[in-house]
Design an enzyme around this catalytic site. Structure first.
Site, short mmCIF file in Angstrom:
data_model
loop_
_atom_site.label_atom_id
_atom_site.label_comp_id
_atom_site.label_asym_id
_atom_site.label_seq_id
_atom_site.Cartn_x
_atom_site.Cartn_y
_atom_site.Cartn_z
CB CYS A 1 -0.98 -0.02 1.16
SG CYS A 1 -2.36 1.14 0.96
CD GLU B 1 -1.79 -6.19 5.23
OE1 GLU B 1 -2.14 -5.01 5.47
OE2 GLU B 1 -1.21 -6.52 4.18
CG HIS C 1 -3.80 -3.51 2.76
ND1 HIS C 1 -2.86 -3.03 3.64
CD2 HIS C 1 -4.43 -2.42 2.25
CE1 HIS C 1 -2.92 -1.71 3.68
NE2 HIS C 1 -3.87 -1.32 2.84
#
Length: 204
Positions: free
Chosen positions: A84, A188, A186
Site C-alpha cells: 500500500c 495481509e 493488502h
C-alpha cells in the site's frame, strides 16, 4: 517452516500487527523493528504503510531509515516488499500531503484518482489482472480478489508493472524490479490468497 528472519520496518505508520500475524500464520519468523542492526541482519524486508506519502517520507527521514533502506535495497540487493503506502514510497515522487520525493527505487510517481463516477477512495475487494508472469502470484489464479484501501495510485514510467486493477481507470496493482516487489492491495487482509502471496515472497 521458514527459518530466515524477515523484518517489518516500523516507521510509525501502518497496521504492523496484522502483517506480523499474517506471517506467523504461514510459519515465518518475523520481527517489527526500526533498528539498523535488525534491518541489516534480516534476510528480507517489508515496508507496509497506511497514511500520506509526505508523512511517510518524513518519518523515514526522522528515524534515519532513508539512507539505510536505500543501501540495503539498492546496494546489497536485499529483497523488499512494499504494501500500500509502502509501495508508493518506493516511487520517485508522490503528490499526497503537499508533494515530495520518495525513495526513488523505481521510476514512477504517485497520483490522486481523478474520477467521474466512482468515489475517490478505492476500498474493499477487487480483482487483479496479470501483465506478466510474477513469482509473487505463483499458484494464484488471475482475477483473484484482493483487499484495497487507497485514494492515490502508482503511475509507472518503466516496464515494471506485474498486475493491474480497474477502478474506472486501469491502475498498477503490483510491480517488481529485480529485488523490489510491491502491491497496492493488502495481502495481509486478503485471506488465503493474500497469505499465499506472502508465502511466495518468503520463498523467492
Amino acid at each position: 517452516m521458514y527459518f530466515k528472519m524477515i523484518c517489518i520496518v516500523d516507521y510509525q505508520l501502518g497496521n504492523l500487527r496484522s502483517i506480523f500475524k499474517a506471517f506467523e500464520a504461514i510459519g515465518q519468523k518475523v520481527i517489527i523493528s526500526q533498528s539498523e542492526k535488525d534491518i541489516k541482519s534480516a534476510s528480507k524486508l517489508i515496508l507496509p504503510g497506511v497514511g500520506s506519502f509526505y508523512q511517510g517520507m518524513q518519518n523515514l527521514y526522522a528515524l534515519n531509515l532513508f539512507d539505510l533502506l536505500k543501501y540495503e535495497v539498492l546496494n546489497k540487493k536485499k529483497p523488499i516488499l512494499g504494501i500500500c503506502l509502502g509501495m508508493q514510497l518506493f516511487c520517485k515522487y508522490g503528490y499526497e500531503g503537499g508533494g515530495c520525493e520518495g525513495l526513488d527505487f523505481v521510476n514512477a510517481e504517485v497520483l490522486q484518482f481523478s474520477l467521474k463516477k466512482e468515489k475517490l477512495l478505492h476500498s474493499g475487494w477487487d480483482n487483479v489482472s496479470y501483465v506478466k508472469e510474477s513469482a509473487l502470484f505463483r499458484d494464484i489464479k488471475e482475477h483473484s480478489d484482493f483487499y484495497f484501501l487507497h485514494s492515490y495510485y502508482v503511475k509507472c514510467d518503466e516496464n515494471i508493472e506485474s498486475s493491474f486493477c480497474n477502478y474506472e481507470i486501469n491502475f498498477c496493482a503490483s510491480f517488481e524490479k529485480d529485488n523490489i516487489f510491491a502491491t497496492q492491495f493488502h495481502p495481509e487482509k486478503s485471506q488465503k490468497i493474500g497469505l499465499k502471496l506472502l508465502e511466495n515472497f518468503v520463498n523467492l
